[in-house]
Design a protein around this motif. Structure first.
Motif, PDB file in Angstrom:
ATOM      1  N   ARG A 194       0.816  -1.224   0.000  1.00  0.00           N
ATOM      2  CA  ARG A 194       0.000   0.000   0.000  1.00  0.00           C
ATOM      3  C   ARG A 194       0.846   1.270   0.000  1.00  0.00           C
ATOM      4  O   ARG A 194       0.315   2.375   0.038  1.00  0.00           O
ATOM      5  N   GLY A 195       2.177   1.110  -0.027  1.00  0.00           N
ATOM      6  CA  GLY A 195       3.063   2.272  -0.056  1.00  0.00           C
ATOM      7  C   GLY A 195       3.157   2.995   1.266  1.00  0.00           C
ATOM      8  O   GLY A 195       3.451   4.193   1.301  1.00  0.00           O
ATOM      9  N   GLU A 196       2.952   2.285   2.367  1.00  0.00           N
ATOM     10  CA  GLU A 196       2.920   2.910   3.683  1.00  0.00           C
ATOM     11  C   GLU A 196       4.216   2.762   4.485  1.00  0.00           C
ATOM     12  O   GLU A 196       4.308   3.287   5.583  1.00  0.00           O
ATOM     13  N   LEU A 197       5.182   2.030   3.949  1.00  0.00           N
ATOM     14  CA  LEU A 197       6.416   1.784   4.709  1.00  0.00           C
ATOM     15  C   LEU A 197       7.463   2.846   4.445  1.00  0.00           C
ATOM     16  O   LEU A 197       7.771   3.163   3.296  1.00  0.00           O
ATOM     17  N   LEU A 198       8.022   3.365   5.523  1.00  0.00           N
ATOM     18  CA  LEU A 198       9.169   4.255   5.446  1.00  0.00           C
ATOM     19  C   LEU A 198      10.329   3.556   6.137  1.00  0.00           C
ATOM     20  O   LEU A 198      10.187   3.100   7.283  1.00  0.00           O
ATOM     21  N   GLU A 199      11.458   3.458   5.445  1.00  0.00           N
ATOM     22  CA  GLU A 199      12.635   2.826   6.031  1.00  0.00           C
ATOM     23  C   GLU A 199      13.463   3.877   6.756  1.00  0.00           C
ATOM     24  O   GLU A 199      13.787   4.923   6.206  1.00  0.00           O
ATOM     25  N   VAL A 200      13.811   3.567   7.978  1.00  0.00           N
ATOM     26  CA  VAL A 200      14.647   4.426   8.808  1.00  0.00           C
ATOM     27  C   VAL A 200      16.043   3.808   8.835  1.00  0.00           C
ATOM     28  O   VAL A 200      16.202   2.646   9.211  1.00  0.00           O
ATOM     29  N   ASP A 201      17.034   4.578   8.436  1.00  0.00           N
ATOM     30  CA  ASP A 201      18.413   4.099   8.422  1.00  0.00           C
ATOM     31  C   ASP A 201      18.826   3.662   9.821  1.00  0.00           C
ATOM     32  O   ASP A 201      18.424   4.253  10.828  1.00  0.00           O
ATOM     33  N   ALA A 202      19.656   2.636   9.876  1.00  0.00           N
ATOM     34  CA  ALA A 202      20.106   2.085  11.158  1.00  0.00           C
ATOM     35  C   ALA A 202      20.906   3.084  11.987  1.00  0.00           C
ATOM     36  O   ALA A 202      21.044   2.915  13.198  1.00  0.00           O
ATOM     37  N   SER A 203      21.403   4.142  11.360  1.00  0.00           N
ATOM     38  CA  SER A 203      22.171   5.144  12.109  1.00  0.00           C
ATOM     39  C   SER A 203      21.277   6.077  12.926  1.00  0.00           C
ATOM     40  O   SER A 203      21.767   6.812  13.778  1.00  0.00           O
ATOM     41  N   LEU A 204      19.964   6.028  12.659  1.00  0.00           N
ATOM     42  CA  LEU A 204      19.017   6.890  13.370  1.00  0.00           C
ATOM     43  C   LEU A 204      18.299   6.118  14.472  1.00  0.00           C
ATOM     44  O   LEU A 204      18.170   4.892  14.404  1.00  0.00           O
ATOM     45  N   ASP A 205      17.807   6.854  15.446  1.00  0.00           N
ATOM     46  CA  ASP A 205      16.976   6.289  16.503  1.00  0.00           C
ATOM     47  C   ASP A 205      15.545   6.229  15.977  1.00  0.00           C
ATOM     48  O   ASP A 205      14.940   7.271  15.671  1.00  0.00           O
ATOM     49  N   LEU A 206      15.009   5.023  15.837  1.00  0.00           N
ATOM     50  CA  LEU A 206      13.671   4.828  15.290  1.00  0.00           C
ATOM     51  C   LEU A 206      12.626   5.631  16.059  1.00  0.00           C
ATOM     52  O   LEU A 206      11.746   6.258  15.467  1.00  0.00           O
ATOM     53  N   VAL A 207      12.731   5.649  17.367  1.00  0.00           N
ATOM     54  CA  VAL A 207      11.760   6.367  18.195  1.00  0.00           C
ATOM     55  C   VAL A 207      11.892   7.878  17.994  1.00  0.00           C
ATOM     56  O   VAL A 207      10.886   8.595  17.937  1.00  0.00           O
ATOM     57  N   GLU A 208      13.111   8.368  17.846  1.00  0.00           N
ATOM     58  CA  GLU A 208      13.320   9.797  17.592  1.00  0.00           C
ATOM     59  C   GLU A 208      12.690  10.219  16.266  1.00  0.00           C
ATOM     60  O   GLU A 208      12.080  11.285  16.166  1.00  0.00           O
ATOM     61  N   VAL A 209      12.812   9.371  15.255  1.00  0.00           N
ATOM     62  CA  VAL A 209      12.203   9.677  13.953  1.00  0.00           C
ATOM     63  C   VAL A 209      10.679   9.690  14.088  1.00  0.00           C
ATOM     64  O   VAL A 209      10.011  10.594  13.577  1.00  0.00           O
ATOM     65  N   GLN A 218       8.984  10.326  16.752  1.00  0.00           N
ATOM     66  CA  GLN A 218       8.660  11.540  17.517  1.00  0.00           C
ATOM     67  C   GLN A 218       8.654  12.770  16.604  1.00  0.00           C
ATOM     68  O   GLN A 218       7.764  13.620  16.695  1.00  0.00           O
ATOM     69  N   ALA A 219       9.623  12.859  15.703  1.00  0.00           N
ATOM     70  CA  ALA A 219       9.695  13.994  14.784  1.00  0.00           C
ATOM     71  C   ALA A 219       8.473  14.038  13.871  1.00  0.00           C
ATOM     72  O   ALA A 219       7.943  15.117  13.579  1.00  0.00           O
ATOM     73  N   LEU A 220       7.999  12.872  13.432  1.00  0.00           N
ATOM     74  CA  LEU A 220       6.801  12.841  12.591  1.00  0.00           C
ATOM     75  C   LEU A 220       5.572  13.280  13.392  1.00  0.00           C
ATOM     76  O   LEU A 220       4.758  14.059  12.896  1.00  0.00           O
TER      77      LEU A 220
END
Length: 104
Positions: free
Chosen positions: A29-44, A46-48
């Motif tokens: 459905r085009g709903e997945l966003l990949e977060v690079d391993a260098s970032l904190d998934l929870v921080e990303v 939170q930013a959204l």
């Protein structure tokens, strides 16, 4: 009203390891966003939630936050890694492949 710390804690509580098979419908459905391993998934996440467009735009420009590529989806389908973590921030599902044993 929730404070940023409460929101962060809620995101942490909603973040979990997940099998690729459960993410495939979201990919379709085009709903997945990949977060690079260098970032904190929870921080990303939170930013959204906070609509921090400067941070999100910066990560996107650096290809640290991207729509999941077909090649990556095919790779995950083939390997079925047990190191995928995800959190739902509607309308998106953020997904990150972590190194084995990573606590990030």
């Amino acid at each position: 009203m929730t404070t940023p710390n409460e929101t962060y804690a809620a995101i942490v509580g909603a973040t979990a390891r997940i099998d690729w098979k459960y993410l495939e419908p979201h990919f379709a459905r085009g709903e997945l966003l990949e977060v690079d391993a260098s970032l904190d998934l929870v921080e990303v996440a939170q930013a959204l939630i906070d609509d921090n467009s400067a941070a999100v735009k910066g990560w996107m420009q650096q290809n640290l936050l991207t729509s999941l590529a077909d090649a990556r989806a095919a790779d995950w389908h083939q390997r079925d890694p047990d190191t995928l973590w995800a959190v739902v921030i509607r309308p998106w599902v953020l997904v990150q492949e972590r190194a084995a044993g990573s606590a990030k």
